[in-house]
Design a protein around this motif. Structure first.
Motif, short mmCIF file in Angstrom:
data_model
loop_
_atom_site.label_atom_id
_atom_site.label_comp_id
_atom_site.label_asym_id
_atom_site.label_seq_id
_atom_site.Cartn_x
_atom_site.Cartn_y
_atom_site.Cartn_z
N GLN A 4 60.97 8.27 -36.00
CA GLN A 4 62.05 8.89 -35.67
C GLN A 4 61.81 9.77 -34.12
O GLN A 4 62.38 10.21 -33.24
CB GLN A 4 62.59 10.13 -36.48
N ASP A 5 60.30 9.86 -33.96
CA ASP A 5 60.09 10.52 -32.78
C ASP A 5 60.16 9.66 -31.61
O ASP A 5 60.35 10.18 -30.35
CB ASP A 5 58.64 11.04 -32.95
N ILE A 6 59.75 8.40 -31.92
CA ILE A 6 59.92 7.26 -30.47
C ILE A 6 61.51 7.30 -30.13
O ILE A 6 61.72 7.54 -29.13
CB ILE A 6 59.51 6.06 -31.06
N GLU A 7 62.19 7.35 -31.29
CA GLU A 7 63.58 7.21 -31.14
C GLU A 7 64.17 8.54 -30.24
O GLU A 7 64.97 8.45 -29.18
CB GLU A 7 64.46 7.13 -32.13
N TYR A 8 63.57 9.78 -30.47
CA TYR A 8 64.22 11.16 -29.76
C TYR A 8 63.69 11.13 -28.47
O TYR A 8 64.34 11.29 -27.39
CB TYR A 8 63.45 12.16 -30.64
N VAL A 9 62.40 10.30 -28.13
CA VAL A 9 61.86 10.47 -26.77
C VAL A 9 62.76 9.58 -25.80
O VAL A 9 63.04 9.92 -24.93
CB VAL A 9 60.38 9.96 -26.89
N ILE A 10 62.95 8.38 -26.50
CA ILE A 10 63.76 7.22 -25.88
C ILE A 10 65.13 7.82 -25.56
O ILE A 10 65.54 7.69 -24.13
CB ILE A 10 64.09 6.11 -26.78
N HIS A 46 53.20 14.56 -33.45
CA HIS A 46 54.57 15.02 -34.00
C HIS A 46 54.63 16.45 -33.84
O HIS A 46 55.89 16.90 -33.68
CB HIS A 46 54.53 14.29 -35.38
N GLU A 47 53.81 17.06 -33.85
CA GLU A 47 54.02 18.71 -33.73
C GLU A 47 54.51 18.95 -32.33
O GLU A 47 55.42 19.60 -32.01
CB GLU A 47 52.68 19.40 -33.88
N PHE A 48 54.10 18.20 -31.30
CA PHE A 48 54.37 18.38 -30.07
C PHE A 48 55.78 18.05 -29.76
O PHE A 48 56.77 18.92 -29.22
CB PHE A 48 53.57 17.52 -29.07
N ILE A 49 56.22 16.75 -30.47
CA ILE A 49 57.82 16.46 -30.26
C ILE A 49 58.63 17.34 -31.06
O ILE A 49 59.78 17.62 -30.61
CB ILE A 49 57.93 14.99 -30.57
N ASP A 50 58.28 17.80 -32.05
CA ASP A 50 59.07 18.87 -33.01
C ASP A 50 59.32 20.06 -32.06
O ASP A 50 60.37 20.57 -32.08
CB ASP A 50 58.27 19.20 -34.06
N PHE A 51 58.34 20.52 -31.35
CA PHE A 51 58.25 21.59 -30.69
C PHE A 51 59.18 21.46 -29.41
O PHE A 51 60.35 22.34 -29.01
CB PHE A 51 57.09 21.86 -29.98
N VAL A 52 59.24 20.21 -28.85
CA VAL A 52 60.16 19.81 -27.57
C VAL A 52 61.70 19.94 -28.05
O VAL A 52 62.48 20.25 -27.58
CB VAL A 52 59.88 18.27 -27.03
N ARG A 53 61.86 19.19 -29.44
CA ARG A 53 63.06 19.06 -29.88
C ARG A 53 63.61 20.26 -30.27
O ARG A 53 64.92 20.67 -30.07
CB ARG A 53 62.82 18.07 -31.36
N THR A 54 62.93 21.19 -30.91
CA THR A 54 63.48 22.78 -31.26
C THR A 54 63.37 23.73 -30.39
O THR A 54 64.10 25.04 -30.63
CB THR A 54 62.83 22.98 -32.60
N SER A 55 62.75 23.67 -29.29
CA SER A 55 62.42 24.88 -28.52
C SER A 55 63.58 25.30 -27.56
O SER A 55 63.86 26.50 -27.37
CB SER A 55 61.35 24.61 -27.53
N GLY A 56 64.57 24.19 -27.14
CA GLY A 56 65.64 24.55 -26.30
C GLY A 56 65.04 24.90 -25.09
O GLY A 56 66.07 25.85 -24.32
#
Ligand SMILES: C[S@@+](CC[C@H](N)C(=O)[O-])C[C@H]1O[C@@H](n2cnc3c(N)ncnc32)[C@H](O)[C@@H]1O
Length: 272
Positions: A4-10, A46-56
């Protein structure tokens, strides 16, 4: 990395830049993100990607996008388009623009500046033919980091050894510590600015030439079309579009056709 992280980044990269990450690039995600993970004190990917996803945080998203761009470039890359620019396009424009004495060039996806500076060196060599002319290059990129480097005009020994004739190095660059800095007489032709090619370029207005080389190669068919249609809006009716060696308008849009100069140089199609 989690699927799911790879997909989010793509999706993040494709939706914001048009770039579709290749398999090789997907393997590089962790390495490219490492400096940002250190900066934002995240130990796990995964912590970093969650941070990017939720930080706005848009600035953070831009840093993430920057980190995955392919900025490969060099002076006079694939020399033929530069020869054609010098021997065919420039003489044509010098004749056709006698009334306005104005030539505007857009270098779209300019990376660290080697491409627009190569064009500027050619223009400078012809300055005796352009007395009283207004000739300028607008160089744009989506990556703020790479634009800062381009604006500095500072290049490493390795960079100036790639494609730049030694005579041009001596003539147009000053040595500064271990780097080479391009002289103002060349720099002054170029204005660097941020522009995302997925946006509508219409406000940029009338260009005689658009160089967009090795950029849309990474885009989906739909986004390639969007970018090419954008170029159509800003190119003069007898202007030139120059794409990279493995890029084409064929099968994407009918707005352009091959010029009789070279395979990678396009003109507006008669019916467009
Ligand atoms: C491989 S470099 C090509 C540089 C130069 N045109 C050349 O051929 O040497 C591609 C550049 O396109 C930029 N780029 C990618 N997507 C972009 C977009 N949507 N808008 C503007 N620039 C973009 C990248 O940041 C990168 O600097």
């Amino acid at each position: 990395m989690r699927d799911q992280d790879i997909e989010y980044v793509i999706n993040l990269i494709r939706d914001n830049s048009g770039v579709v990450l290749t398999k090789e690039k997907i393997y590089l995600i962790e390495t490219r993100f490492y400096p940002l993970m250190v900066k934002y004190k995240k130990n796990k990917i995964h912590e970093f990607i969650d941070f990017v996803r939720t930080s706005g945080n848009d600035a953070l998203k831009r840093e993430v996008i920057d980190s995955l761009m392919t900025n490969e470039t060099m002076f006079f890359r694939n020399s033929k388009p530069f020869e054609d620019f010098k021997d065919k396009i420039l003489p044509y424009l010098l004749e056709q623009r006698q009334n306005t004495k104005k030539i505007r060039i857009w270098c779209a996806g300019c990376s660290s500046g080697q491409e627009p500076y190569s064009l500027a060196m050619i223009l400078h060599e012809h300055k005796h033919l352009m007395q009283g002319w207004n000739v300028s290059i607008v160089a744009t990129d989506i990556s703020h980091g790479i634009l800062e480097k381009a604006k500095s005009g500072k290049f490493t020994q390795f960079e100036v050894q790639r494609g730049l004739p030694i005579t041009s190095l001596v003539k147009y660059f000053d040595k500064s510590d271990n780097n080479w800095v391009i002289k103002d007489e060349i720099k002054d032709y170029v204005t660097f600015q941020y522009f995302n090619l997925l946006d509508d370029p219409v406000l940029f207005g009338g260009f005689d030439i658009v160089f967009c080389r090795n950029v849309i190669i990474y885009f989906s068919l739909e986004d390639k079309k969007r970018v090419l249609e954008g170029f159509k809006k800003v190119l003069k009716s007898d202007g030139f579009l120059i794409l990279g060696g493995s890029e084409t308008t064929l099968g994407i849009t009918e707005s352009f056709s091959h010029s009789d100069i070279t395979r990678n140089i396009y003109v507006m199609a008669k019916s467009a």
